[in-house]
Design an enzyme around this catalytic site. Structure first.
Site, PDB file in Angstrom:
ATOM      1  CB  SER A 242      -2.754 -28.549  22.234  1.00 23.90           C
ATOM      2  OG  SER A 242      -3.059 -27.038  22.338  1.00 23.90           O
ATOM      3  CG  HIS A 272      -3.664 -27.214  27.327  1.00 25.00           C
ATOM      4  ND1 HIS A 272      -3.646 -25.849  26.577  1.00 25.00           N
ATOM      5  CD2 HIS A 272      -2.671 -27.876  25.825  1.00 25.00           C
ATOM      6  CE1 HIS A 272      -3.646 -25.538  25.820  1.00 25.00           C
ATOM      7  NE2 HIS A 272      -3.197 -27.042  24.912  1.00 25.00           N
ATOM      8  CG  HIS A 319      -4.462 -18.118  29.377  1.00 26.54           C
ATOM      9  ND1 HIS A 319      -3.150 -17.298  28.600  1.00 26.54           N
ATOM     10  CD2 HIS A 319      -4.771 -18.547  28.633  1.00 26.54           C
ATOM     11  CE1 HIS A 319      -3.617 -17.672  27.234  1.00 26.54           C
ATOM     12  NE2 HIS A 319      -4.207 -19.126  27.335  1.00 26.54           N
ATOM     13  NE  ARG A 328      -9.876 -18.827  24.091  1.00 25.19           N
ATOM     14  CZ  ARG A 328      -8.971 -20.276  24.267  1.00 25.19           C
ATOM     15  NH1 ARG A 328      -8.715 -21.223  23.555  1.00 25.19           N
ATOM     16  NH2 ARG A 328      -8.188 -19.552  25.440  1.00 25.19           N
ATOM     17  CG  ASP A 374      -9.883 -25.350  29.553  1.00 22.24           C
ATOM     18  OD1 ASP A 374     -10.545 -25.779  28.505  1.00 22.24           O
ATOM     19  OD2 ASP A 374      -9.099 -24.287  29.516  1.00 22.24           O
TER      20      ASP A 374
HETATM   21  N1  CMX Z   1      -5.622 -21.033  40.511  1.00 25.36           N
HETATM   22  C1  CMX Z   1      -4.552 -20.757  41.902  1.00 25.36           C
HETATM   23  N2  CMX Z   1      -3.878 -20.631  41.284  1.00 25.36           N
HETATM   24  C2  CMX Z   1      -3.142 -20.709  40.378  1.00 25.36           C
HETATM   25  C3  CMX Z   1      -3.570 -19.948  39.184  1.00 25.36           C
HETATM   26  C4  CMX Z   1      -5.316 -20.640  39.850  1.00 25.36           C
HETATM   27  N3  CMX Z   1      -6.406 -20.475  38.537  1.00 25.36           N
HETATM   28  N4  CMX Z   1      -3.476 -19.795  38.284  1.00 25.36           N
HETATM   29  C5  CMX Z   1      -1.629 -18.813  39.366  1.00 25.36           C
HETATM   30  N5  CMX Z   1      -1.558 -19.703  39.487  1.00 25.36           N
HETATM   31  C6  CMX Z   1      -0.655 -20.465  40.753  1.00 25.36           C
HETATM   32  C7  CMX Z   1       0.285 -20.222  39.976  1.00 25.36           C
HETATM   33  O1  CMX Z   1       0.461 -21.774  40.401  1.00 25.36           O
HETATM   34  C8  CMX Z   1       1.936 -19.800  40.328  1.00 25.36           C
HETATM   35  O2  CMX Z   1       1.852 -20.855  41.716  1.00 25.36           O
HETATM   36  P1  CMX Z   1       3.532 -20.459  41.990  1.00 25.36           P
HETATM   37  O3  CMX Z   1       3.880 -19.529  42.325  1.00 25.36           O
HETATM   38  O4  CMX Z   1       3.103 -21.109  43.929  1.00 25.36           O
HETATM   39  O5  CMX Z   1       4.002 -21.754  41.499  1.00 25.36           O
HETATM   40  C9  CMX Z   1       1.412 -18.582  40.709  1.00 25.36           C
HETATM   41  O6  CMX Z   1       0.249 -18.424  40.802  1.00 25.36           O
HETATM   42  C10 CMX Z   1       1.685 -17.534  39.205  1.00 25.36           C
HETATM   43  O7  CMX Z   1       1.491 -18.042  38.285  1.00 25.36           O
HETATM   44  P2  CMX Z   1       0.887 -17.740  36.842  1.00 25.36           P
HETATM   45  O8  CMX Z   1       1.940 -16.593  36.905  1.00 25.36           O
HETATM   46  O9  CMX Z   1      -0.115 -16.813  37.018  1.00 25.36           O
HETATM   47  O10 CMX Z   1       0.276 -18.503  35.790  1.00 25.36           O
HETATM   48  P3  CMX Z   1       1.264 -19.533  35.307  1.00 25.36           P
HETATM   49  O11 CMX Z   1       1.067 -18.397  33.917  1.00 25.36           O
HETATM   50  O12 CMX Z   1       2.264 -20.657  35.478  1.00 25.36           O
HETATM   51  O13 CMX Z   1       0.428 -20.565  34.738  1.00 25.36           O
HETATM   52  C11 CMX Z   1      -1.845 -21.564  34.407  1.00 25.36           C
HETATM   53  C12 CMX Z   1      -1.128 -20.473  34.014  1.00 25.36           C
HETATM   54  C13 CMX Z   1      -3.388 -21.604  33.201  1.00 25.36           C
HETATM   55  C14 CMX Z   1      -0.649 -23.189  34.160  1.00 25.36           C
HETATM   56  C15 CMX Z   1      -2.341 -20.891  35.788  1.00 25.36           C
HETATM   57  O14 CMX Z   1      -3.343 -19.927  35.861  1.00 25.36           O
HETATM   58  C16 CMX Z   1      -3.302 -22.197  35.950  1.00 25.36           C
HETATM   59  O15 CMX Z   1      -3.471 -23.442  36.643  1.00 25.36           O
HETATM   60  N6  CMX Z   1      -5.354 -22.365  36.142  1.00 25.36           N
HETATM   61  C17 CMX Z   1      -6.073 -23.407  36.137  1.00 25.36           C
HETATM   62  C18 CMX Z   1      -5.621 -24.131  35.337  1.00 25.36           C
HETATM   63  C19 CMX Z   1      -6.576 -23.912  34.150  1.00 25.36           C
HETATM   64  O16 CMX Z   1      -7.590 -23.745  34.288  1.00 25.36           O
HETATM   65  N7  CMX Z   1      -6.049 -24.770  32.973  1.00 25.36           N
HETATM   66  C20 CMX Z   1      -6.265 -23.842  31.340  1.00 25.36           C
HETATM   67  C21 CMX Z   1      -5.608 -22.880  30.421  1.00 25.36           C
HETATM   68  C22 CMX Z   1      -6.362 -22.318  29.640  1.00 25.36           C
HETATM   69  C23 CMX Z   1      -5.736 -23.710  28.362  1.00 25.36           C
HETATM   70  O17 CMX Z   1      -4.965 -23.892  28.074  1.00 25.36           O
HETATM   71  O18 CMX Z   1      -6.878 -24.413  27.756  1.00 25.36           O
END
Ligand code: CMX
Length: 434
Positions: A242, A272, A319, A328, A374
């Site tokens: 954002s 996000h 994250h 938070r 979240d």
């Molecule tokens: N559940 C399952 N798998 C997850 C995961 C979760 N909560 N978090 C990361 N992973 C997976 C990724 O999908 C990725 O898988 P692939 O290699 O198969 O594509 C792998 O673990 C590595 O990812 P990462 O490097 O640890 O995480 P990223 O930096 O790529 O992504 C985020 C970060 C937040 C998008 C991810 O942790 C996620 O999808 N979390 C769940 C959604 C969420 O809570 N988002 C809110 C974040 C805070 C905000 O912005 O408000």
């Protein structure tokens, strides 16, 4: 006050311009980070590529606003009369001016936002033209654009304002926009879920209290929750979707309305800000799966495994930068430990907190198995009777305006350039390997 805050800000501009100029002319060729092939294919993770003054995210220590941790700020920021939670007006002051506010500074910002809080009728007409089932974030983003007709920056730009003065009209737009957002958000809430029974503002209250009031929640504990909520979601440095999308759009000299609306479209994505709605959906589905009872830890564990084997992420966990429990999250958990002790869904959130990290760790691929902001916010709102979870990202958005717009004002003051990184196709990348 307006003049006081604006004058205070104005005094900060020249030294910051001089500092930036000096840094670039004396150290412009200093290399501050290498970029690997992996980084450009992995969403630019860890790449230092922009300057954001308002806050900095440390993987281990979490967010720091102008050098202060959230923990410190929860004690240092002024509170509302009789309350214990920080007022978001205070974090805005800190981000904009770079100094801790006094109680008077905060009260004066409250007054200033009250004065600017009128929303023109055509914005409500735009909202009324949406189908009620349009997602609240769609309505929110559109209403921000509808407000744009009032942009002082665009007017000044069309009148030929000089670059060094861009910040002045951007300041006006940003203050007006922040002041209007609670009314717009509350209007969406009451329109979609409460049969259009709108509630007039109570201008005796602060920004958060009045927002809670217009939403229909007059319980003082909920007002306190809003103050905390709107403070902790305000900023998370510049690289998150954002903030970064707002920054990118504003770098083309798009005004505060266009830029902030762009940021809200990014916040509306499930990886996000929309994750706050996804968490609640997931928790309630889990409860339903176990016949409406709060599951045991073993059952939570089975449900988490099932979610992963269905190819889904666990919402609220992980994250891109943080590598520990989000401060938070901790701030909200502490609020819940005080006010929600016997709430069954808080019990579920606590079980999830115990169960999920080892499971995510065991996948061997998740870099941060810990909860983010979240994972907790939704149940706090449910507890006080706000059940409509697809509205929750709008609350996040109202708060995020404080960080994004204080940074936008700074970018205008410092004359930050249009953002234009270089992209490459894979065949050229491959040629560079040889
Ligand atoms: N559940 C399952 N798998 C997850 C995961 C979760 N909560 N978090 C990361 N992973 C997976 C990724 O999908 C990725 O898988 P692939 O290699 O198969 O594509 C792998 O673990 C590595 O990812 P990462 O490097 O640890 O995480 P990223 O930096 O790529 O992504 C985020 C970060 C937040 C998008 C991810 O942790 C996620 O999808 N979390 C769940 C959604 C969420 O809570 N988002 C809110 C974040 C805070 C905000 O912005 O408000």
């Amino acid at each position: 006050m307006e003049n006081k805050l604006k004058q205070k800000f104005e005094k900060k501009i020249q030294p910051a311009r001089d500092e930036r100029k000096e840094l670039i002319s004396n150290h412009g060729n200093k290399v501050i980070g290498d970029i690997t092939l992996r980084q450009i294919y992995s969403g630019m993770r860890g790449m230092i590529s922009m300057v954001t003054e308002t806050s900095k995210l440390d993987p281990e220590d979490g967010i720091k606003f102008r050098g202060y941790s959230l923990d410190e700020l929860l004690n240092l920021l002024p509170t509302y009369k009789g309350g214990k939670q920080p007022m978001p007006e205070g974090i805005f002051y800190l981000m904009l001016i770079g100094e801790l506010p006094t109680k008077e500074d905060v009260e004066l910002i409250s007054e200033e936002w009250k004065k600017r809080s009128n929303v023109p009728d055509h914005v409500f007409s735009v909202l009324d033209s949406f189908p009620k089932d349009a997602h609240p974030m769609t309505q929110f983003s559109a209403a921000i654009l509808a407000l744009r007709g009032d942009s002082y920056f665009m007017k000044a730009y069309n009148d030929g304002v000089r670059k060094k003065d861009y910040w002045d009209s951007s300041y006006e737009d940003s203050m007006n926009l922040i002041a209007a957002l609670p009314r717009i958000a509350a209007y969406i809430y009451r329109r979609v879920y409460k049969e259009n029974r709108h509630i007039s503002p109570n201008l005796n209250l602060d920004w958060s209290g009045n927002f809670a009031h217009m939403l229909g929640f007059d319980n003082e504990e909920f007002h306190e929750l809003m103050r905390l909520y709107l403070t902790i979601h305000a900023d998370h440095e510049g690289g998150n979707v954002s903030a970064h999308s707002s920054h990118l759009v504003s770098s083309a000299l798009s005004d505060a309305y266009l830029s902030f609306s762009a940021g809200m479209n990014g916040l509306a994505g499930p990886l996000h800000g929309l994750a706050n709605q996804e968490v609640v959906k997931w928790l309630l589905k889990m409860k339903e799966y176990y016949n409406g009872d709060i599951p045991t830890k073993e059952q939570v564990s089975q449900y988490v495994q099932k979610t992963l084997s269905d190819g889904r992420v666990i919402p609220g966990f992980g994250h891109a930068v943080l590598r520990k429990t989000d401060p938070r999250y901790v701030a909200q958990r502490n609020f819940a430990l005080k006010y929600l002790k016997d709430y069954d869904l808080f019990d579920l959130v606590s079980k999830v907190y115990e169960v999920v990290p080892p499971i995510l760790e065991a996948t061997g691929k998740v870099k941060n198995p810990w909860p983010n902001v979240d994972a907790h916010s939704g149940v706090l709102l449910l507890k006080y009777g706000m059940q409509e979870y697809d509205f929750f990202t709008v609350l996040f958005g109202v708060s995020r305006s404080l960080g994004i717009l204080s940074q936008l004002i700074w970018n205008r003051a410092l004359g930050s350039p249009i953002e234009r990184p270089v992209s490459m196709p894979t065949d050229i990348i491959k040629k560079n390997l040889i």
